[in-house]
Design a protein around this motif. Structure first.
Motif, PDB file in Angstrom:
ATOM      1  N   GLU A   1     -24.569 -77.556 -86.677  1.00  0.00           N
ATOM      2  CA  GLU A   1     -25.715 -78.394 -87.018  1.00  0.00           C
ATOM      3  C   GLU A   1     -26.916 -77.596 -87.504  1.00  0.00           C
ATOM      4  O   GLU A   1     -27.807 -78.153 -88.137  1.00  0.00           O
ATOM      5  CB  GLU A   1     -26.085 -79.267 -85.813  1.00  0.00           C
ATOM      6  N   GLN A   2     -26.941 -76.296 -87.222  1.00  0.00           N
ATOM      7  CA  GLN A   2     -28.055 -75.479 -87.706  1.00  0.00           C
ATOM      8  C   GLN A   2     -27.683 -74.676 -88.954  1.00  0.00           C
ATOM      9  O   GLN A   2     -28.464 -73.855 -89.421  1.00  0.00           O
ATOM     10  CB  GLN A   2     -28.527 -74.528 -86.608  1.00  0.00           C
ATOM     11  N   GLY A   3     -26.471 -74.891 -89.486  1.00  0.00           N
ATOM     12  CA  GLY A   3     -26.090 -74.225 -90.718  1.00  0.00           C
ATOM     13  C   GLY A   3     -25.253 -72.980 -90.550  1.00  0.00           C
ATOM     14  O   GLY A   3     -25.079 -72.209 -91.499  1.00  0.00           O
ATOM     15  N   THR A   4     -24.717 -72.768 -89.368  1.00  0.00           N
ATOM     16  CA  THR A   4     -23.808 -71.647 -89.136  1.00  0.00           C
ATOM     17  C   THR A   4     -22.395 -72.047 -89.559  1.00  0.00           C
ATOM     18  O   THR A   4     -21.951 -73.165 -89.301  1.00  0.00           O
ATOM     19  CB  THR A   4     -23.801 -71.262 -87.648  1.00  0.00           C
ATOM     20  N   ARG A   5     -21.697 -71.130 -90.207  1.00  0.00           N
ATOM     21  CA  ARG A   5     -20.273 -71.361 -90.464  1.00  0.00           C
ATOM     22  C   ARG A   5     -19.532 -70.992 -89.177  1.00  0.00           C
ATOM     23  O   ARG A   5     -19.551 -69.832 -88.754  1.00  0.00           O
ATOM     24  CB  ARG A   5     -19.789 -70.497 -91.629  1.00  0.00           C
ATOM     25  N   VAL A   6     -18.900 -71.965 -88.560  1.00  0.00           N
ATOM     26  CA  VAL A   6     -18.356 -71.753 -87.230  1.00  0.00           C
ATOM     27  C   VAL A   6     -16.933 -72.288 -87.156  1.00  0.00           C
ATOM     28  O   VAL A   6     -16.585 -73.280 -87.803  1.00  0.00           O
ATOM     29  CB  VAL A   6     -19.251 -72.434 -86.156  1.00  0.00           C
ATOM     30  N   ARG A   7     -16.128 -71.604 -86.362  1.00  0.00           N
ATOM     31  CA  ARG A   7     -14.770 -72.059 -86.065  1.00  0.00           C
ATOM     32  C   ARG A   7     -14.534 -71.920 -84.561  1.00  0.00           C
ATOM     33  O   ARG A   7     -15.159 -71.089 -83.888  1.00  0.00           O
ATOM     34  CB  ARG A   7     -13.733 -71.241 -86.838  1.00  0.00           C
ATOM     35  N   VAL A   8     -13.626 -72.736 -84.058  1.00  0.00           N
ATOM     36  CA  VAL A   8     -13.214 -72.680 -82.655  1.00  0.00           C
ATOM     37  C   VAL A   8     -11.794 -72.160 -82.596  1.00  0.00           C
ATOM     38  O   VAL A   8     -10.910 -72.658 -83.310  1.00  0.00           O
ATOM     39  CB  VAL A   8     -13.306 -74.065 -81.987  1.00  0.00           C
ATOM     40  N   LEU A   9     -11.553 -71.170 -81.778  1.00  0.00           N
ATOM     41  CA  LEU A   9     -10.230 -70.590 -81.568  1.00  0.00           C
ATOM     42  C   LEU A   9      -9.843 -70.837 -80.118  1.00  0.00           C
ATOM     43  O   LEU A   9     -10.567 -70.435 -79.206  1.00  0.00           O
ATOM     44  CB  LEU A   9     -10.263 -69.099 -81.890  1.00  0.00           C
ATOM     45  N   ALA A  10      -8.711 -71.512 -79.902  1.00  0.00           N
ATOM     46  CA  ALA A  10      -8.322 -71.880 -78.541  1.00  0.00           C
ATOM     47  C   ALA A  10      -6.822 -71.760 -78.359  1.00  0.00           C
ATOM     48  O   ALA A  10      -6.045 -71.930 -79.305  1.00  0.00           O
ATOM     49  CB  ALA A  10      -8.776 -73.303 -78.224  1.00  0.00           C
ATOM     50  N   ARG A  11      -6.399 -71.505 -77.123  1.00  0.00           N
ATOM     51  CA  ARG A  11      -4.973 -71.378 -76.815  1.00  0.00           C
ATOM     52  C   ARG A  11      -4.260 -72.722 -76.837  1.00  0.00           C
ATOM     53  O   ARG A  11      -3.064 -72.789 -77.099  1.00  0.00           O
ATOM     54  CB  ARG A  11      -4.787 -70.723 -75.449  1.00  0.00           C
ATOM     55  N   ALA A  12      -4.989 -73.798 -76.539  1.00  0.00           N
ATOM     56  CA  ALA A  12      -4.369 -75.124 -76.489  1.00  0.00           C
ATOM     57  C   ALA A  12      -3.868 -75.540 -77.866  1.00  0.00           C
ATOM     58  O   ALA A  12      -4.453 -75.181 -78.890  1.00  0.00           O
ATOM     59  CB  ALA A  12      -5.370 -76.143 -75.966  1.00  0.00           C
ATOM     60  N   GLU A  13      -2.784 -76.305 -77.874  1.00  0.00           N
ATOM     61  CA  GLU A  13      -2.237 -76.805 -79.135  1.00  0.00           C
ATOM     62  C   GLU A  13      -3.112 -77.897 -79.745  1.00  0.00           C
ATOM     63  O   GLU A  13      -3.085 -78.125 -80.949  1.00  0.00           O
ATOM     64  CB  GLU A  13      -0.823 -77.355 -78.909  1.00  0.00           C
ATOM     65  N   ARG A  14      -3.890 -78.560 -78.908  1.00  0.00           N
ATOM     66  CA  ARG A  14      -4.827 -79.565 -79.404  1.00  0.00           C
ATOM     67  C   ARG A  14      -6.023 -79.606 -78.464  1.00  0.00           C
ATOM     68  O   ARG A  14      -5.917 -79.264 -77.272  1.00  0.00           O
ATOM     69  CB  ARG A  14      -4.170 -80.951 -79.485  1.00  0.00           C
ATOM     70  N   LEU A  15      -7.149 -80.022 -78.990  1.00  0.00           N
ATOM     71  CA  LEU A  15      -8.339 -80.163 -78.171  1.00  0.00           C
ATOM     72  C   LEU A  15      -8.238 -81.426 -77.327  1.00  0.00           C
ATOM     73  O   LEU A  15      -7.681 -82.439 -77.750  1.00  0.00           O
ATOM     74  CB  LEU A  15      -9.588 -80.232 -79.056  1.00  0.00           C
ATOM     75  N   ARG A  16      -8.770 -81.358 -76.126  1.00  0.00           N
ATOM     76  CA  ARG A  16      -8.804 -82.507 -75.233  1.00  0.00           C
ATOM     77  C   ARG A  16     -10.225 -83.051 -75.173  1.00  0.00           C
ATOM     78  O   ARG A  16     -11.183 -82.289 -75.120  1.00  0.00           O
ATOM     79  CB  ARG A  16      -8.328 -82.128 -73.827  1.00  0.00           C
ATOM     80  N   TRP A  17     -10.338 -84.383 -75.164  1.00  0.00           N
ATOM     81  CA  TRP A  17     -11.635 -85.038 -75.107  1.00  0.00           C
ATOM     82  C   TRP A  17     -11.650 -86.038 -73.953  1.00  0.00           C
ATOM     83  O   TRP A  17     -10.708 -86.798 -73.772  1.00  0.00           O
ATOM     84  CB  TRP A  17     -11.927 -85.766 -76.424  1.00  0.00           C
ATOM     85  N   ASN A  18     -12.729 -86.014 -73.193  1.00  0.00           N
ATOM     86  CA  ASN A  18     -12.875 -87.005 -72.132  1.00  0.00           C
ATOM     87  C   ASN A  18     -13.151 -88.387 -72.735  1.00  0.00           C
ATOM     88  O   ASN A  18     -13.781 -88.499 -73.788  1.00  0.00           O
ATOM     89  CB  ASN A  18     -14.027 -86.627 -71.196  1.00  0.00           C
ATOM     90  N   ASP A  19     -12.677 -89.412 -72.066  1.00  0.00           N
ATOM     91  CA  ASP A  19     -12.893 -90.772 -72.530  1.00  0.00           C
ATOM     92  C   ASP A  19     -14.330 -91.226 -72.269  1.00  0.00           C
ATOM     93  O   ASP A  19     -15.008 -90.711 -71.358  1.00  0.00           O
ATOM     94  CB  ASP A  19     -11.936 -91.736 -71.818  1.00  0.00           C
ATOM     95  N   VAL A  20     -14.767 -92.195 -73.046  1.00  0.00           N
ATOM     96  CA  VAL A  20     -16.041 -92.852 -72.758  1.00  0.00           C
ATOM     97  C   VAL A  20     -15.924 -93.511 -71.376  1.00  0.00           C
ATOM     98  O   VAL A  20     -14.952 -94.230 -71.108  1.00  0.00           O
ATOM     99  CB  VAL A  20     -16.366 -93.925 -73.815  1.00  0.00           C
ATOM    100  N   PRO A  21     -16.854 -93.234 -70.459  1.00  0.00           N
ATOM    101  CA  PRO A  21     -16.716 -93.808 -69.112  1.00  0.00           C
ATOM    102  C   PRO A  21     -16.851 -95.325 -69.141  1.00  0.00           C
ATOM    103  O   PRO A  21     -17.621 -95.875 -69.935  1.00  0.00           O
ATOM    104  CB  PRO A  21     -17.868 -93.163 -68.333  1.00  0.00           C
TER     105      PRO A  21
END
Length: 421
Positions: A191-211
């Motif tokens: 959001e501030q203009g950085t070129r960014v990537r996420v590197l993770a061991r998981a095969e997919r990202l997990r997201w919590n549900d809307v409560p």
């Protein structure tokens, strides 16, 4: 001679001090209030936990987060995340109103003493106390992947090192990790203009549900109750029954502490990550070295496929590992005396007392004993009340003059005494 010395002034330290003061103990609390929240989290971050599960603990429940928000014309609503800056300001308000004056000096070391303990402040003053409660938070326990260790901090930092991210504006940054710290850091960078990537061991990202809504039909609440750690009976058990969790077999407790509530992003950060942040999933860093202009990372996938990439900076959002050998604040003798569990964390008894009589522990250090809630602010309520009861019990078995405690196994609350050599 103090009854209790509280080392650390974050949510756990302040909550313990509030209960100790209400119990009439002669205490001293040292540390910069809410330091990790004020100095080690970038502006723009939010609490992942619900506002009603983020209260610091005073015995009367008077100094709650919603009460603070009301004094500022704010409303702490269910399913509306609270900015970290607001939570830090709440902690300072709690410190002014719910605890004795906080001594903002840091403690350089704690040693055993014939009548209890001696603590040396950063400017050399020696304080003596019959009991000590360590509430040192997570910062002493940062975990860095081994390939990144030894690289200069201009190239690699832990996510907890940043109070602001402006230095990375217009640069290329790789964030390692798949949890909330990694994903929210990546969102702020993008959001501030950085070129960014996420590197993770998981095969997919997990997201919590809307409560789900706070008010629901009884049968929905019965199926998936709300708790301080999220919905569902398992989370409810972790959040609301730490005293029962402690009675589980040690291998079970250690396993749950290591795996429960694993890496996942909050529902409200998902739309800020997926459209704008590159993701490299199912791989980890195998090697890293400095190159002109940054760092070259060698990654390997689960199938053995390798890849190289260059980046100007690496942010390791790789969590924390609270083990007894990282308690550098304690003298070598104290550290050696601590019994540990299978994951290397200190063993504690029912009142959060370590195997060294009079030394009490709190927060992340006790997750293997009392469960995942000790990783979150929510655990401070149970900890503060229980720990202070243990301190009062310990004070009733104070050592005779000229004696020091003999550590016992299992964190038991009674102890013989010996004459120091």
């Amino acid at each position: 001679m103090y009854d209790l010395l509280v080392v650390g002034a974050g949510p756990y330290g302040l909550s313990i001090a509030s209960h100790a003061a209400a119990a009439g103990l002669n205490l001293r609390i040292l540390g910069r209030p809410m330091a990790s929240w004020r100095d080690h989290m970038p502006r723009g971050m939010f609490l992942k936990s619900e506002p009603w599960a983020s209260n610091l603990a005073d015995p009367d429940g008077r100094w709650r987060l919603d009460a603070y928000c009301a004094t500022r014309g704010l409303v702490a609503r269910h399913a509306e995340p609270i900015p970290v800056e607001t939570f830090a300001a709440y902690g300072l308000w709690f410190a002014r109103n719910a605890v004795p004056e906080v001594d903002e000096r840091l403690v350089g070391g704690v040693v055993g003493h014939p009548a209890g303990f001696e603590a040396v402040t950063e400017d050399g003053e020696v304080l003596r106390a019959r009991t000590v409660a360590l509430a040192v938070g997570v910062l002493p326990f940062t975990q860095m992947p081994s390939p990144l260790r030894g690289l200069h901090p201009t190239l690699v930092t832990h996510s907890s090192c940043h109070s602001e991210l402006g230095r990375f504006r217009g640069k290329d940054v790789t964030v390692i990790g798949g949890g909330q710290a990694a994903l929210e850091t990546a969102a702020l960078l993008a959001e501030q203009g950085t070129r960014v990537r996420v590197l993770a061991r998981a095969e997919r990202l997990r997201w919590n549900d809307v409560p789900p809504p706070a008010q629901r039909p009884w049968w929905r609440s019965a199926r998936t109750p709300h708790s301080g750690l999220g919905c569902g009976w398992r989370n409810w058990f972790y959040a609301e029954c730490p005293d029962l969790f402690r009675r589980l077999p040690e291998p079970t407790r250690v396993g749950i502490a290591a795996t429960a509530l694993g890496p996942a992003g909050a529902w409200w950060v998902r739309d800020r990550v997926e459209p704008t942040v590159e993701t490299l999933l199912g791989c980890e860093v195998a090697a890293a070295r400095a190159v002109p202009g940054g760092v070259r990372l060698e990654t390997v996938s689960r199938t053995g496929e390798t890849r190289s990439l260059e980046t100007e900076h690496v942010v390791a959002a790789t969590g924390f590992r609270a083990t007894a050998d990282r308690l550098g604040l304690l003298s070598p003798e104290l550290r050696r005396s601590l019994l540990t569990t299978a994951d290397g964390s200190p063993a504690v008894g029912r009142d959060f007392e370590s195997s060294y009589p009079g030394l009490f522990l709190s927060g992340l250090l006790t997750a293997s004993a009392f469960g995942p809630s000790m990783r979150f602010v929510h655990g401070a309520t149970f900890t503060a009340a229980t720990l202070v009861r243990g301190v009062r019990r310990r004070l009733l078995t104070a050592p005779p003059a000229g004696k020091v405690p003999v550590p016992l196994s299992g964190g038991r609350s009674a102890a013989p005494w010996r004459t120091p050599l």
